[in-house]
Design an enzyme around this catalytic site. Structure first.
Site, PDB file in Angstrom:
ATOM      1  N   GLY A   1      40.933  38.509  24.154  1.00 47.49           N
ATOM      2  CA  GLY A   1      42.344  38.514  23.775  1.00 47.49           C
ATOM      3  C   GLY A   1      43.232  38.596  24.997  1.00 47.49           C
TER       4      GLY A   1
ATOM      5  N   LYS B   1      35.973  20.203  12.526  1.00 40.98           N
ATOM      6  CA  LYS B   1      35.877  18.761  12.299  1.00 40.98           C
ATOM      7  C   LYS B   1      34.434  18.288  12.099  1.00 40.98           C
ATOM      8  CE  LYS B   1      38.857  16.024  12.913  1.00 40.98           C
ATOM      9  NZ  LYS B   1      39.839  15.346  12.028  1.00 40.98           N
TER      10      LYS B   1
ATOM     11  N   SER C   1      41.671  14.436   5.301  1.00 43.66           N
ATOM     12  CA  SER C   1      42.261  14.243   3.979  1.00 43.66           C
ATOM     13  C   SER C   1      41.332  13.457   3.064  1.00 43.66           C
ATOM     14  CB  SER C   1      43.620  13.547   4.087  1.00 43.66           C
ATOM     15  OG  SER C   1      43.490  12.249   4.638  1.00 43.66           O
ATOM     16  N   THR C   2      40.556  12.535   3.627  1.00 43.30           N
ATOM     17  CA  THR C   2      39.623  11.740   2.820  1.00 43.30           C
ATOM     18  C   THR C   2      38.521  12.620   2.231  1.00 43.30           C
ATOM     19  OG1 THR C   2      40.035   9.765   4.156  1.00 43.30           O
ATOM     20  CG2 THR C   2      38.021   9.801   2.846  1.00 43.30           C
TER      21      THR C   2
ATOM     22  N   HIS D   1      32.987  34.294  28.502  1.00 39.88           N
ATOM     23  CA  HIS D   1      33.047  33.651  27.188  1.00 39.88           C
ATOM     24  C   HIS D   1      31.822  32.753  26.977  1.00 39.88           C
ATOM     25  CE1 HIS D   1      37.136  34.848  25.983  1.00 39.88           C
ATOM     26  NE2 HIS D   1      37.393  34.823  27.285  1.00 39.88           N
TER      27      HIS D   1
ATOM     28  N   SER E   1      45.890  10.516   4.359  1.00 41.15           N
ATOM     29  CA  SER E   1      46.388   9.896   5.589  1.00 41.15           C
ATOM     30  C   SER E   1      45.481   8.753   6.055  1.00 41.15           C
ATOM     31  CB  SER E   1      46.466  10.941   6.705  1.00 41.15           C
ATOM     32  OG  SER E   1      45.170  11.365   7.081  1.00 41.15           O
ATOM     33  N   GLY E   2      44.270   8.704   5.508  1.00 41.27           N
ATOM     34  CA  GLY E   2      43.295   7.724   5.971  1.00 41.27           C
ATOM     35  C   GLY E   2      42.355   8.292   7.005  1.00 41.27           C
ATOM     36  N   GLY E   3      42.608   9.536   7.399  1.00 43.19           N
ATOM     37  CA  GLY E   3      41.738  10.193   8.359  1.00 43.19           C
ATOM     38  C   GLY E   3      40.571  10.889   7.685  1.00 43.19           C
ATOM     39  N   VAL E   4      39.712  11.478   8.494  1.00 47.17           N
ATOM     40  CA  VAL E   4      38.510  12.151   7.993  1.00 47.17           C
ATOM     41  C   VAL E   4      38.870  13.322   7.086  1.00 47.17           C
ATOM     42  CG1 VAL E   4      36.436  13.417   8.650  1.00 47.17           C
ATOM     43  CG2 VAL E   4      37.215  11.509  10.059  1.00 47.17           C
TER      44      VAL E   4
ATOM     45  N   GLU F   1      30.963  31.381  24.280  1.00 49.78           N
ATOM     46  CA  GLU F   1      31.222  30.427  23.201  1.00 49.78           C
ATOM     47  C   GLU F   1      31.781  29.090  23.667  1.00 49.78           C
ATOM     48  OE1 GLU F   1      34.999  33.024  23.416  1.00 49.78           O
ATOM     49  OE2 GLU F   1      32.866  33.152  23.867  1.00 49.78           O
TER      50      GLU F   1
ATOM     51  N   TYR G   1      37.800  40.990  26.357  1.00 46.10           N
ATOM     52  CA  TYR G   1      38.573  42.167  25.924  1.00 46.10           C
ATOM     53  C   TYR G   1      37.735  43.060  25.021  1.00 46.10           C
ATOM     54  CZ  TYR G   1      42.228  44.884  23.562  1.00 46.10           C
ATOM     55  OH  TYR G   1      43.000  45.909  23.043  1.00 46.10           O
TER      56      TYR G   1
END
Length: 534
Positions: A60, A389, A240-241, A180, A235-238, A182, A92
């Site tokens: 943090g 994603k 929203s589809t 980090h 929208s045609g994107g991944v 990650e 942190y």
């Protein structure tokens, strides 16, 4: 996914404000282990109700010396020790463990930011699979450092500057990393997390995307009444589809999809997307042309945050109008709106500490999140808001969404408005950007690079430069080529094109796009930059 269904193996992350916090969540999930992130200042009951097997305290922007610095609740240490919970502090989080258990943290004489080498001093615990003297590169981001360990703790590794980099108290199940693990900038970080989760803590890998699908279907069916109708913004994107396909699977024809042409789409996007919806997904989609409405509202708006909020408000206004039309047709007004909001969208829209939510500092508002008006009439359904994603793409495969959709590069909700710096309505900026972007993306596809790149696009700068075109002086706009590689959008590296490719793309753009006379490439990683420019 309901944490209580797999709570015996839950890895719970307490968020103290690092921009990387939810990347920890993603890394743990990639190990087929369910992880959940809640505020670091959550009550003890909120933590105990989830009955975690492991708790990770995130990094943090705070210092443990700051008045009212965020901390885990009273009774936390007693709870984890009595219940055999393993605790890992990162950055942190490590300093918080040290301070709260009787050690000493001080302002570092040499602050460490970026790539740093550490050396293993003891091959046990977190580094049980390492050898003493072994070195590795890690990503540091701290100003304070551990000066004195609490009783029973020992140092496992130090940085080249001698700063404590890893500690543990095995008998009390407390562990800590100053760096980090990650982020991809710590190449062996994932190996360290894997060893900690499975070999040190003994967690079982039982979580998968099929469980996520089944759980989300249950949630949607429980939320939407048997006679309720739902609008989905496509929208045609991944994102929203997949969201639309998921909700359609849950409620069938009571889902009504709408594709909004806001005047900020890519070259021939409207025609291409509508054709794909009809051909590949067989979803009932209505196209609404609201381009004039959006561009009128954006005229004169230059601030990126204001642009996002204007666009968010106009989207909701458009959806409300669409809902009214459906009400006349169906005799019943839709009350829900589906959006493909993802975890990174939520993270980057989180307000700063002190605003009532203890998350990371705001980077930018997402139109699905920070850009939504408070008085919107539709209730939100965001089935993907806890997914990244790559997880959404995996879910899409299970739902049999065509590969063509799943492989599409991300496109921001505000569209080209955040790729034209300044007023998007000035001159022919939109047309210039559309053509330049089309040339860039087609060149990437022709070179066989599209699937190797996470996201690629062109940015149009709000300045002009002098050039020579056709033996005449020109004074044109500057186009920026942006292409990055990434696993989840939380961190990214710029893509290193060869000179021949860049030379050809630059020539094609300056020769074919009237008004652009200079092309440059953005070679900034994330961090310190973001993927999009605004």
């Amino acid at each position: 996914m309901d944490a209580k269904e797999v709570k015996s193996d839950l890895v719970l992350i307490l968020d103290f404000g690092s921009q990387y916090t939810h990347l920890i969540t993603r890394r743990i999930r990639s190990l087929s282990v369910f992880s959940l992130c809640i505020s670091g200042t959550s009550t003890l009951n909120a933590i105990t109700d989830l009955n975690p097997r492991v708790i990770i305290l995130s990094g943090g922007p705070h210092s443990v010396h700051t008045p009212n610095a965020p901390s885990f609740p009273d009774g936390f240490v007693d709870y984890v020790e009595k219940n055999g919970v393993y605790v890992l502090g990162i950055c942190y989080g490590l300093q918080l463990i040290v301070q709260k258990l009787g050690g000493l943290v001080r302002v570092g004489e040499e602050q460490e930011y970026g790539r740093t080498k550490i050396e293993v001093e003891k091959a046990c615990g977190l580094f049980g699979n390492k050898a003493v003297g072994e070195k590795q590169v890690v990503w540091m981001s701290h100003g304070d450092e551990v000066a004195q360990l609490p009783d029973g703790f020992e140092v496992l590794a130090r940085s080249q500057q001698g700063v404590v980099a890893a500690v543990e108290n095995r008998s009390r199940r407390f562990f800590g990393l100053q760096y980090h693990p990650e982020v991809t900038h710590s190449p062996q970080g994932m190996e360290t997390l894997r060893y900690f989760i499975f070999d040190v803590c003994g967690v079982n890998a039982v979580w998968n995307m099929e469980d996520v699908l089944n759980e989300e279907l249950k949630v949607i069916k429980a939320t939407v009444g048997p006679d309720d109708h739902v609008i989905c913004a496509l929208s045609g994107g991944v994102d929203s589809t997949v969201a639309a396909t998921l909700v359609h699977k849950a409620i069938g024809d009571r889902l009504h999809c709408v594709f909004v042409d806001n005047g900020l789409l890519r070259y021939k996007e409207r025609e291409r997307v509508m054709a794909m919806f009809e051909k590949d997904l067989h979803l009932p989609v209505t196209c609404v042309d609201a381009s004039k409405q959006f561009l009128d509202k954006l005229k004169g708006v230059r601030d990126p945050e204001e642009k996002r909020k204007v666009i968010g408000k106009e989207f909701i206004s458009t959806f409300d109008s669409f809902a009214q039309g459906l009400e006349h047709k169906l005799g019943k007004r839709p009350i829900y709106l589906v959006q493909g909001t993802l975890y990174p969208d939520v993270i980057e829209s989180c307000p700063p500490p002190g605003s009532g939510r203890k998350h990371s500092h705001t980077i930018k508002s997402h139109h699905n999140v920070g850009g939504l008006p408070k008085d919107m009439k539709l209730k939100l359904i965001e089935p993907l808001k806890l997914l990244f994603k790559d997880e959404v793409r995996e879910l899409g495969k299970i739902l049999k969404v065509p590969e063509e959709f799943l492989k599409r590069h991300p496109f921001p909700g505000p569209g080209l408005a955040v790729r034209i710096l300044g007023d998007v309505t000035e001159g022919s900026a939109l047309e210039m950007l559309r053509l330049a972007d089309e040339i860039f993306i087609n060149s990437i596809k022709d070179a066989g690079l599209y699937d190797k790149i996470w996201q690629a696009f062109v940015v149009l700068l709000p300045c002009c430069t002098v050039g020579v075109q056709g033996d005449l002086r020109s004074y044109g706009r500057v186009a920026v080529l942006r292409a990055v590689t990434s696993q989840d959008g939380m961190t990214a590296d710029w893509y290193d094109f060869d000179n021949k490719f860049l030379r050809e793309v630059s020539g094609k753009i300056t020769n074919n796009v009237r008004g652009i006379n200079r092309v440059v490439q953005d070679i900034t990683s994330k961090p310190p930059g973001t993927i999009e420019w605004e």
